[in-house]
Design a protein around this motif. Structure first.
Motif, mmCIF file in Angstrom:
data_model
loop_
_atom_site.group_PDB
_atom_site.id
_atom_site.type_symbol
_atom_site.label_atom_id
_atom_site.label_comp_id
_atom_site.label_asym_id
_atom_site.label_seq_id
_atom_site.Cartn_x
_atom_site.Cartn_y
_atom_site.Cartn_z
ATOM 1 N N ARG A 162 0.833 -1.204 0.000
ATOM 2 C CA ARG A 162 0.000 0.000 0.000
ATOM 3 C C ARG A 162 0.869 1.257 0.000
ATOM 4 N N PHE A 163 1.952 1.226 0.752
ATOM 5 C CA PHE A 163 2.884 2.361 0.796
ATOM 6 C C PHE A 163 3.478 2.604 -0.593
ATOM 7 N N LEU A 164 3.937 1.537 -1.244
ATOM 8 C CA LEU A 164 4.527 1.682 -2.577
ATOM 9 C C LEU A 164 3.502 2.176 -3.585
ATOM 10 N N GLU A 165 2.284 1.675 -3.504
ATOM 11 C CA GLU A 165 1.238 2.124 -4.430
ATOM 12 C C GLU A 165 0.966 3.616 -4.262
ATOM 13 N N ASN A 166 1.067 4.106 -3.021
ATOM 14 C CA ASN A 166 0.715 5.500 -2.742
ATOM 15 C C ASN A 166 1.819 6.488 -3.085
ATOM 16 N N VAL A 167 3.092 6.040 -3.126
ATOM 17 C CA VAL A 167 4.177 7.018 -3.277
ATOM 18 C C VAL A 167 4.988 6.874 -4.564
ATOM 19 N N THR A 168 4.840 5.780 -5.333
ATOM 20 C CA THR A 168 5.736 5.578 -6.481
ATOM 21 C C THR A 168 5.023 5.790 -7.808
ATOM 22 N N ARG A 169 5.851 6.139 -8.819
ATOM 23 C CA ARG A 169 5.340 6.323 -10.176
ATOM 24 C C ARG A 169 6.125 5.491 -11.203
ATOM 25 N N ALA A 170 7.138 4.782 -10.763
ATOM 26 C CA ALA A 170 7.900 3.870 -11.626
ATOM 27 C C ALA A 170 8.411 2.729 -10.763
ATOM 28 N N VAL A 187 11.369 -0.518 -10.597
ATOM 29 C CA VAL A 187 12.537 -1.223 -11.124
ATOM 30 C C VAL A 187 12.602 -2.575 -10.423
ATOM 31 N N TRP A 188 12.580 -3.648 -11.209
ATOM 32 C CA TRP A 188 12.577 -5.017 -10.679
ATOM 33 C C TRP A 188 13.986 -5.587 -10.793
ATOM 34 N N LEU A 189 14.577 -5.915 -9.651
ATOM 35 C CA LEU A 189 15.896 -6.551 -9.607
ATOM 36 C C LEU A 189 15.688 -8.049 -9.432
ATOM 37 N N ASP A 190 16.043 -8.809 -10.479
ATOM 38 C CA ASP A 190 15.759 -10.243 -10.492
ATOM 39 C C ASP A 190 16.944 -10.982 -11.089
ATOM 40 N N ARG A 191 17.563 -11.872 -10.297
ATOM 41 C CA ARG A 191 18.683 -12.688 -10.747
ATOM 42 C C ARG A 191 19.815 -11.837 -11.314
ATOM 43 N N GLY A 192 20.097 -10.741 -10.606
ATOM 44 C CA GLY A 192 21.264 -9.930 -10.924
ATOM 45 C C GLY A 192 21.047 -8.835 -11.931
ATOM 46 N N THR A 193 19.886 -8.809 -12.601
ATOM 47 C CA THR A 193 19.637 -7.785 -13.620
ATOM 48 C C THR A 193 18.359 -7.017 -13.286
ATOM 49 N N THR A 194 18.212 -5.856 -13.901
ATOM 50 C CA THR A 194 17.048 -5.024 -13.626
ATOM 51 C C THR A 194 16.195 -4.848 -14.874
ATOM 52 N N ARG A 195 14.892 -4.701 -14.638
ATOM 53 C CA ARG A 195 13.936 -4.332 -15.678
ATOM 54 C C ARG A 195 13.038 -3.237 -15.117
ATOM 55 N N ARG A 196 12.675 -2.294 -15.969
ATOM 56 C CA ARG A 196 11.936 -1.107 -15.494
ATOM 57 C C ARG A 196 10.532 -1.063 -16.075
ATOM 58 N N LEU A 197 9.583 -0.718 -15.221
ATOM 59 C CA LEU A 197 8.201 -0.458 -15.611
ATOM 60 C C LEU A 197 7.898 0.998 -15.297
ATOM 61 N N ASP A 198 7.488 1.767 -16.295
ATOM 62 C CA ASP A 198 7.192 3.184 -16.076
ATOM 63 C C ASP A 198 5.769 3.370 -15.566
ATOM 64 N N GLN A 199 5.468 2.638 -14.527
ATOM 65 C CA GLN A 199 4.213 2.787 -13.776
ATOM 66 C C GLN A 199 4.547 2.582 -12.299
ATOM 67 N N GLY A 200 3.673 3.085 -11.434
ATOM 68 C CA GLY A 200 3.846 2.848 -10.008
ATOM 69 C C GLY A 200 3.690 1.384 -9.667
ATOM 70 N N PHE A 201 3.898 1.057 -8.396
ATOM 71 C CA PHE A 201 3.897 -0.341 -7.987
ATOM 72 C C PHE A 201 2.549 -1.018 -8.235
ATOM 73 N N GLY A 202 1.470 -0.237 -8.313
ATOM 74 C CA GLY A 202 0.154 -0.838 -8.521
ATOM 75 C C GLY A 202 0.078 -1.704 -9.769
ATOM 76 N N GLY A 203 0.870 -1.391 -10.803
ATOM 77 C CA GLY A 203 0.840 -2.187 -12.025
ATOM 78 C C GLY A 203 1.948 -3.208 -12.122
ATOM 79 N N PHE A 204 2.784 -3.315 -11.060
ATOM 80 C CA PHE A 204 3.981 -4.152 -11.162
ATOM 81 C C PHE A 204 3.689 -5.644 -11.210
ATOM 82 N N GLU A 205 2.842 -6.132 -10.309
ATOM 83 C CA GLU A 205 2.716 -7.577 -10.152
ATOM 84 C C GLU A 205 2.151 -8.255 -11.394
ATOM 85 N N ALA A 206 1.173 -7.620 -12.044
ATOM 86 C CA ALA A 206 0.638 -8.184 -13.291
ATOM 87 C C ALA A 206 1.715 -8.180 -14.378
#
Length: 608
Positions: free
Chosen positions: A178-186, A188-207
């Protein structure tokens, strides 16, 4: 044209003990950015943040910080050094141009005294002092590592408002959805040593993450099928001649190496609670219980009945008495007055937020078995400690590791493993979400939702409460506690309804008193004794539905434009503008709907 970055990590690499931790990390922070940095425990999030702050040197890649830009980093474990007061510690983080008043403002908001001795602070107070030191200067870049840990809900909500008001760019690691959904607008997922970026807040991350993992799994399956085809050709496709096609053979070796290098997502925690006999239908009954300490009433005249299968959440500010009330209900503290009756066949498992069940000088294995060999009984069956700890993502090499050397997330998982191994039908969890990653939280939520026994849960994680509890107990004034049906959001909705009902009679009395004779001019002219809406209220009531319809249309139009899968790649600036438009329109829509509902209820009451 986008402004130059304040901070950039490009191709950053880092290896610990021969094992690559970060292999290709990219992070681009522009002025005003609000970025969530997410990933599994142990994936290197905190290390990447320390590299960005200049506290850890990377093995390779580029780290750029804009010359003159100020960076403040919130550590998980603050170091107070030789500072004698909390105020001096926080003030030391200010720059020459910063406002000294910010020290007092932040400390008061976080419930700390400037004159307090840092050596006497609790773990939670130390974290709040470090947070004040980070926020007081209003730097160009703020790097926050688990800022909500050990904060109560009012303080978390204050922090959200404070971060939204700052001009600083923010990168935050947190398990609080809930905190991340309320304060973020982008994101960055760190997974197995590399990063991928979603230009949306955390609300759209999990899907988005789940979609990427599905695509990755399909690619691995295609690679597997291709290897099988090539192996079949190697064995049977060239029997007519003895000379192999060396180029195709080399290609097969390359495919096999690619398959070995395709590191799947790290394993999932396997979580199940120890099963025991069924408790009686009545678990706990409290009648008019009360408790006071040092003249302060924490609980006053509280009554409740807890039945088998209930999942009860306890929320409220730190110091309100949540742990005191909980311990009274389970019999660890005697009430000053009133009575508590417990049901039959109760077997209790208790997870303490202070992690008192873990001693730093014991090994992981001994902490789990209490020094009694390398076996434990789970659900009536013997399990080897290594096998059981693998379910909680511990490697065999870690079983002899001292508990004091574990990270916060590893300690949290170990305590969960210890608690859940105990056969119980009454599960008591005091702040279980601290230091857990989101995947582990998901599994804990599933466990609680499907738990056949009874759960008592203290938590400041609003999303976790909404997903798990059937009712919520929260403090009112003067030691009173009230139970509401549903989770945290349901509790807020019911309290808002109570507040509206309480305000309406007061407003009517105030309006009557203001007329002197108890009637307004409008009342006299109509000859009626009932109040009427003001012109401004009538105008709003008539025009708010039009505004609501306009905002809904605006949101639908923007979402329709964003549905174009090529929009972000072709017009990234337009994509960002649409994201901001939708966020602003949704906030305005929620405000307009609340205002219309309140006016409509007021009109109905006046006419009735």
């Amino acid at each position: 044209m986008a402004p130059p970055p304040l901070l950039r990590l490009d191709g950053v690499r880092l290896t610990f003990g021969g094992t690559p931790l970060l292999t290709d990390v990219e992070l681009n922070v522009l002025p005003g950015d609000r970025i969530a940095l997410v990933g599994r425990n142990g994936s290197g999030k905190s290390t990447a943040l320390k590299i960005a702050a200049g506290m850890v040197e990377a093995d390779g890649g580029e780290v750029f910080r804009k010359p003159g830009a100020t960076v403040r980093y919130l550590p998980q474990e603050p170091d107070f050094g030789d500072f004698r007061t909390v105020g001096a510690y926080v003030a030391a983080g200010l720059g020459p141009a910063d406002d000294p008043y910010r020290v007092t403002f932040c400390l008061e908001a976080l419930g700390l005294s400037e004159g307090a001795d840092p050596a006497h602070l609790s773990g939670g107070e130390a974290r709040r002092a470090a947070l004040a030191r980070t926020l007081a200067p209003e730097p160009d870049i703020i790097l926050l590592d688990e800022p909500t840990n050990h904060l109560d809900l009012p303080t978390i909500e204050w922090l959200e408002e404070e971060l939204r008001s700052l001009k600083s760019a923010i990168v935050v690691i947190s398990h609080d959805r809930r905190f991340l959904e309320n304060v973020t607008r982008a994101t960055v997922w760190l997974d197995r040593g590399t990063t991928r970026r979603l230009d949306q807040g955390f609300g759209g991350f999990e899907a988005w993450r789940d979609k990427l993992l599905e695509e990755e799994e399909r690619d691995l399956q295609k690679l597997d099928r291709k290897i099988v085809r090539e192996e079949h050709w190697l064995r049977y496709g060239v029997t007519a001649r003895r000379t192999r096609n060396q180029r195709r053979l080399e290609a097969l070796h390359t495919l096999r190496q690619d398959r070995r290098d395709a590191r799947r997502s790290v394993g999932q925690v396997q979580m199940a609670a120890g099963e025991t006999r069924e408790s009686g239908k009545l678990v706990i009954e409290a009648k008019h219980i009360a408790k006071a300490y040092d003249g302060r009433t924490l609980v006053d005249d509280f009554s409740t009945r807890i039945l088998r299968g209930d999942r009860i959440g306890f929320v409220g500010p730190n110091g309100a008495g949540k742990s005191t009330l909980l311990k009274m209900l389970i019999g660890q503290i005697e009430p000053d007055s009133g009575s508590i009756r417990t049901g039959t066949n109760l077997d209790l498992a208790f997870l303490d937020q202070k992690r008192a069940a873990l001693r730093d000088d014991t090994s992981v294995s001994d902490a789990l078995t209490e020094g009694h060999g390398d076996q434990l009984i789970v659900n009536g069956e013997p399990r080897h400690v290594v096998s059981y700890l693998k379910d909680f993502l511990f490697s065999p090499e870690q079983i002899r590791t001292p508990v004091g050397n574990l990270s916060g997330g590893e300690r949290a998982r170990l305590l969960l493993a210890k608690t859940l191994a105990s056969p119980a039908n009454l599960l008591v969890l005091d702040e279980p979400t601290n230091d857990l990653d989101m995947e582990t939280l998901d599994l804990l939520q599933e466990l609680i939702a499907g738990y056949p026994g009874t759960v008592l849960l203290v938590s400041h994680d609003r999303d976790f409460l909404d997903r798990t509890v059937t009712s919520t107990i929260t403090p009112a004034e003067n030691g009173r506690w009230i139970e509401y049906a549903g989770g945290y959001s349901d509790m807020l909705a019911q309290r808002r309804g109570e507040a509206r009902q309480a305000l309406k009679p007061t407003a009517a009395k105030s309006e009557g008193a203001a007329t002197g004779a108890g009637r307004s001019d409008a009342t006299r002219s109509s000859g009626s004794g009932s109040a009427k809406l003001s012109f401004k209220q009538k105008f709003a009531l008539e025009n708010l539905p039009k505004e609501i319809a306009r905002l809904e249309k605006e949101i639908a139009k923007a979402e329709g434009e964003m549905a174009d899968p090529t929009l972000f790649s072709k017009k990234p600036d337009r994509f960002q503008a649409l994201v901001k438009t939708i966020e602003a329109s949704r906030a305005a829509l929620a405000k307009a709907e609340d205002e219309w509902l309140e006016l409509e209820m007021l009109r109905a009451e006046m006419e009735g």
